[in-house]
Design an enzyme around this catalytic site. Structure first.
Site, PDB file in Angstrom:
ATOM      1  N   TRP A 155      30.781   1.848 -41.384  1.00 43.39           N
ATOM      2  CA  TRP A 155      31.950   2.507 -39.744  1.00 43.39           C
ATOM      3  C   TRP A 155      31.012   2.575 -38.233  1.00 43.39           C
ATOM      4  O   TRP A 155      31.613   2.753 -37.671  1.00 43.39           O
ATOM      5  CB  TRP A 155      32.978   4.042 -40.319  1.00 43.39           C
ATOM      6  N   LYS A 172      36.319  -6.241 -45.313  1.00 36.39           N
ATOM      7  CA  LYS A 172      37.241  -5.250 -46.400  1.00 36.39           C
ATOM      8  C   LYS A 172      36.272  -4.187 -44.743  1.00 36.39           C
ATOM      9  O   LYS A 172      35.025  -3.944 -45.107  1.00 36.39           O
ATOM     10  CB  LYS A 172      36.704  -4.906 -47.443  1.00 36.39           C
ATOM     11  N   SER A 174      25.223   1.510 -46.905  1.00 36.08           N
ATOM     12  CA  SER A 174      24.254   2.028 -48.149  1.00 36.08           C
ATOM     13  C   SER A 174      23.343   1.300 -49.332  1.00 36.08           C
ATOM     14  O   SER A 174      23.708   0.631 -49.427  1.00 36.08           O
ATOM     15  CB  SER A 174      24.621   3.403 -48.518  1.00 36.08           C
ATOM     16  N   GLU A 197      22.594  -5.308 -46.373  1.00 34.80           N
ATOM     17  CA  GLU A 197      22.093  -4.956 -45.390  1.00 34.80           C
ATOM     18  C   GLU A 197      22.246  -3.541 -45.238  1.00 34.80           C
ATOM     19  O   GLU A 197      22.873  -3.357 -45.006  1.00 34.80           O
ATOM     20  CB  GLU A 197      22.825  -6.149 -43.908  1.00 34.80           C
ATOM     21  N   CYS A 250      21.141   2.429 -38.802  1.00 33.82           N
ATOM     22  CA  CYS A 250      20.374   1.751 -39.922  1.00 33.82           C
ATOM     23  C   CYS A 250      19.046   1.806 -39.241  1.00 33.82           C
ATOM     24  O   CYS A 250      18.394   2.152 -39.730  1.00 33.82           O
ATOM     25  CB  CYS A 250      21.089   0.395 -40.485  1.00 33.82           C
ATOM     26  N   LYS A 291      26.160  16.923 -44.770  1.00 35.40           N
ATOM     27  CA  LYS A 291      25.417  16.246 -45.235  1.00 35.40           C
ATOM     28  C   LYS A 291      23.793  16.235 -43.914  1.00 35.40           C
ATOM     29  O   LYS A 291      23.332  16.844 -44.060  1.00 35.40           O
ATOM     30  CB  LYS A 291      25.836  14.701 -45.736  1.00 35.40           C
ATOM     31  N   GLU A 340      17.228   8.709 -45.824  1.00 35.09           N
ATOM     32  CA  GLU A 340      18.119   8.569 -44.544  1.00 35.09           C
ATOM     33  C   GLU A 340      19.486   9.610 -44.258  1.00 35.09           C
ATOM     34  O   GLU A 340      20.697   9.566 -45.211  1.00 35.09           O
ATOM     35  CB  GLU A 340      19.089   7.292 -44.699  1.00 35.09           C
TER      36      GLU A 340
HETATM   37  P1  NAD Z   1      29.002   3.014 -47.252  1.00 34.38           P
HETATM   38  O1  NAD Z   1      27.864   1.833 -48.291  1.00 34.38           O
HETATM   39  O2  NAD Z   1      29.507   3.954 -48.459  1.00 34.38           O
HETATM   40  O3  NAD Z   1      30.290   1.898 -47.486  1.00 34.38           O
HETATM   41  C1  NAD Z   1      30.282   0.982 -46.433  1.00 34.38           C
HETATM   42  C2  NAD Z   1      30.888   0.250 -46.665  1.00 34.38           C
HETATM   43  O4  NAD Z   1      30.725   0.089 -48.573  1.00 34.38           O
HETATM   44  C3  NAD Z   1      32.054  -0.206 -46.442  1.00 34.38           C
HETATM   45  O5  NAD Z   1      33.407  -0.170 -46.620  1.00 34.38           O
HETATM   46  C4  NAD Z   1      33.146   0.974 -47.858  1.00 34.38           C
HETATM   47  O6  NAD Z   1      34.635   1.099 -48.193  1.00 34.38           O
HETATM   48  C5  NAD Z   1      31.867  -0.058 -49.522  1.00 34.38           C
HETATM   49  N1  NAD Z   1      32.214   0.411 -50.516  1.00 34.38           N
HETATM   50  C6  NAD Z   1      32.303   1.917 -50.707  1.00 34.38           C
HETATM   51  N2  NAD Z   1      31.603   1.943 -51.875  1.00 34.38           N
HETATM   52  C7  NAD Z   1      32.064   0.716 -52.868  1.00 34.38           C
HETATM   53  C8  NAD Z   1      32.162   0.607 -54.132  1.00 34.38           C
HETATM   54  N3  NAD Z   1      31.902   1.326 -55.000  1.00 34.38           N
HETATM   55  N4  NAD Z   1      32.314  -0.739 -54.181  1.00 34.38           N
HETATM   56  C9  NAD Z   1      32.549  -1.727 -53.249  1.00 34.38           C
HETATM   57  N5  NAD Z   1      32.022  -0.950 -51.658  1.00 34.38           N
HETATM   58  C10 NAD Z   1      32.427   0.289 -51.282  1.00 34.38           C
HETATM   59  O7  NAD Z   1      27.754   2.742 -46.489  1.00 34.38           O
HETATM   60  P2  NAD Z   1      28.675   3.666 -44.464  1.00 34.38           P
HETATM   61  O8  NAD Z   1      28.544   5.524 -44.831  1.00 34.38           O
HETATM   62  O9  NAD Z   1      30.088   2.573 -44.136  1.00 34.38           O
HETATM   63  O10 NAD Z   1      27.609   3.212 -43.254  1.00 34.38           O
HETATM   64  C11 NAD Z   1      26.391   3.838 -43.856  1.00 34.38           C
HETATM   65  C12 NAD Z   1      24.886   2.892 -44.446  1.00 34.38           C
HETATM   66  O11 NAD Z   1      25.733   1.645 -43.331  1.00 34.38           O
HETATM   67  C13 NAD Z   1      24.175   4.020 -43.837  1.00 34.38           C
HETATM   68  O12 NAD Z   1      23.228   3.450 -45.353  1.00 34.38           O
HETATM   69  C14 NAD Z   1      22.964   2.190 -43.101  1.00 34.38           C
HETATM   70  O13 NAD Z   1      21.794   2.045 -42.897  1.00 34.38           O
HETATM   71  C15 NAD Z   1      23.821   1.330 -43.292  1.00 34.38           C
HETATM   72  N6  NAD Z   1      24.484  -0.136 -42.371  1.00 34.38           N
HETATM   73  C16 NAD Z   1      22.913  -0.935 -42.190  1.00 34.38           C
HETATM   74  C17 NAD Z   1      23.630  -1.650 -41.551  1.00 34.38           C
HETATM   75  C18 NAD Z   1      22.025  -3.173 -41.357  1.00 34.38           C
HETATM   76  O14 NAD Z   1      22.335  -4.112 -40.573  1.00 34.38           O
HETATM   77  N7  NAD Z   1      21.400  -2.314 -42.374  1.00 34.38           N
HETATM   78  C19 NAD Z   1      23.931  -1.750 -40.372  1.00 34.38           C
HETATM   79  C20 NAD Z   1      24.838  -0.868 -40.281  1.00 34.38           C
HETATM   80  C21 NAD Z   1      24.706   0.612 -40.959  1.00 34.38           C
END
Ligand code: NAD
Length: 497
Positions: A166, A190, A244, A266, A301, A351, A400
């Protein structure tokens, strides 16, 4: 482009959100008829009710994506023609830049100025860059003997699932769909459940651009249902995920439990900003350091959440950082002067605040901020926060936080700086500041991170690969020509002459 306040109000007055799924070229309600609501995190007020897709909707999206892939209308289109259509797609996104920027600011609490000068223009630029590359990548012929020809060709992998976070909703989607579409795949996106609206609007624009039905699909919904269904589907060939580390791990499991689909992750970070004692221009360091931790509210991130600084300059640098932080106005994300908007949602704000409490409890010295602010707006705002006297074993130095919280840690020599910087399970990014060219080379090699920026804070740009070492990433890179590799299979064609 900059948006004046009155223009923003005009855009809001004319906004009508696309809230249905986009599957097979059509906007559809979820088969269950269910919807979920999103809110504006800067006010706590509801924003839109969105189709809640689940496993059944994902199954239909996969059927449409597979059919489109097999009929070749995109996968076997000449790359030059794909390029032309993707250019049109990028032009349409650009034409709707103000609307998309306001949508993201409303849904994610991001400062409008960032949305309009960074997120949406970079989304457009990303799609254009990969489109441009589509007809400029050559296959190979191996050095066989005279009786054979060995061709090494790249082909689109097939149906690609893209699961998105997000924090940069449209841009993270573009990082996935740019190379996946340019190389001829069908894609199912998604979006994060907190930020579906820009992806759904962009999907409509893809149809206007002429991307064939079924090639680009968006299924909004929850991670545990729609996201999991993408991870476990037997007919998806690859999943590209940003989010994450915890959820990234699940995708490796989903692949192992289903069809061994390719997984690209990522994930999170705990990036160090290493400042050597020889730096003369501490004003420049402070300016970069503030941007590195507070940009996008620290919901980034690559946020440089650990300031690893030589003890001889620590106090001076922190004074400069605190002075500059005063310019980072927390406020209404729709105000062009705002630099820090709201946290994405109430649980996330809580958090972040709990990490601040943990920092205090573990003996770090709070020297700036530390509080929720603007609670009267109903929004979830946290002020820029800085801790001094942090040690690398404290929770605020290890986990993080994904919020505007900086932890200052001191070192005495280069070896200690490297050891501290690398003492983390993550390895996404790092910054190094030094006036010594040899130290710059040594440190940028010694730091275990996917991107190391020297005397600046940068993630590189669209031309350079982006991704993480260690638990920050797996299986590939976003951006640059390297991103094409993960969406293609290598085939050997061996011919007897
Ligand atoms: P998140 O992992 O909670 O969610 C990411 C996506 O995964 C969402 O679409 C979510 O609906 C989906 N998801 C959640 N639970 C799931 C499950 N059990 N099975 C399948 N899909 C599932 O992450 P977030 O809170 O949306 O974003 C923050 C995280 O993203 C931070 O850790 C950040 O560091 C990371 N991030 C990394 C990069 C990168 O390029 N490395 C860039 C942006 C954000």
């Amino acid at each position: 482009m900059e948006l004046e306040k009155n223009v923003i109000q005009d855009v809001i007055a004319n906004l009508s959100f696309q809230t249905k799924a986009f599957i097979g070229g059509r906007t559809l309600s979820a088969l269950s008829g269910k919807t979920f609501s999103t809110e504006n995190p800067a006010t706590g007020q509801p924003l839109a009710d969105i189709a809640e897709c689940d496993e059944k909707d994902v199954a239909i999206a996969v059927q449409c994506a597979r059919k489109a892939f097999e009929d070749g209308s995109w996968s076997r289109m000449s790359p030059a023609d794909r390029k032309r259509i993707l250019f049109k797609f990028a032009d349409l996104i650009e034409k709707h830049e103000a609307e998309l920027a306001v949508t993201e600011s409303l849904e994610a609490g991001k400062p409008i100025t960032d949305c309009v000068t960074i997120d949406i223009p970079e989304t457009v630029g990303c799609i254009r860059w990969h489109a441009e590359a589509a007809d400029k990548i050559y296959d190979q012929i191996s050095q066989t003997g005279p009786d054979n020809i060995g061709m090494i060709v790249r082909e689109p992998i097939g149906v690609v699932g893209a699961v998105i976070p997000w924090n940069f909703p449209a841009l993270m989607m573009a990082w996935k769909i740019g190379p996946a579409l340019a190389t001829g795949n069908s894609v199912i996106v998604k979006p994060a459940e907190l930020t579906s609206l820009s992806a759904l609007r962009i999907a409509e624009l893809s149809a206007q651009a002429g991307i064939p039905d079924g090639v680009f699909n968006v299924v909004p919904g929850f991670g545990e249902t729609a996201g999991r269904a993408i991870g476990r589907h037997m007919d998806i060939d690859a999943v590209t995920f940003t989010g994450s580390t915890e959820v990234g791990r699940m995708f490796l499991q989903y692949a192992a439990e289903s069809n061994l689909k390719r997984i690209v992750l990522e994930c999170g970070g705990k990036s160090p900003q290493v400042v050597m004692g020889d730096v003369a221009d501490l004003d420049a360091v402070a300016s970069n350091a503030v941007n590195c931790i507070f940009w996008n509210m620290g919901e980034n991130c690559t946020a440089g959440s650990r300031l690893i600084v030589h003890k001889s300059i620590k106090d001076t640098l922190l004074e400069k950082i605190i002075a500059l932080t005063a310019e980072w106005k927390v406020g209404n994300p729709l105000d062009p002067a705002t630099k820090i908007g709201s946290m994405i949602e109430k649980p996330h704000m809580e958090k972040v605040l709990s990490y601040i409490e943990a920092g205090k409890a573990e003996g770090a010295k709070l020297i700036l901020g530390g509080n929720r602010v603007l609670a009267e707006t109903g929004g979830y705002f946290v002020e820029p926060t800085i801790f001094d006297n942090v040690t690398n074993d404290m929770k605020i130095a290890r986990e993080e936080i994904f919020g505007p919280v900086l932890a200052a840690i001191t070192f005495e020599d280069e070896a200690e700086a490297v050891a501290l910087a690398n003492d983390t399970p993550y390895g996404l990014a790092a910054s190094v500041y030094t006036d010594n060219v040899n130290a710059a080379h040594r440190l940028s090699r010694a730091l275990r991170a996917g991107t190391v920026s020297v005397n600046c804070y940068s993630e590189g740009d669209i031309t350079t690969p982006f991704g993480g070492y260690k638990e920050s990433g797996f299986g590939g890179r976003d951006n640059g020509i390297h991103a094409h590799e993960q969406y293609t299979e290598i085939k050997t064609i061996w011919m007897q002459l």
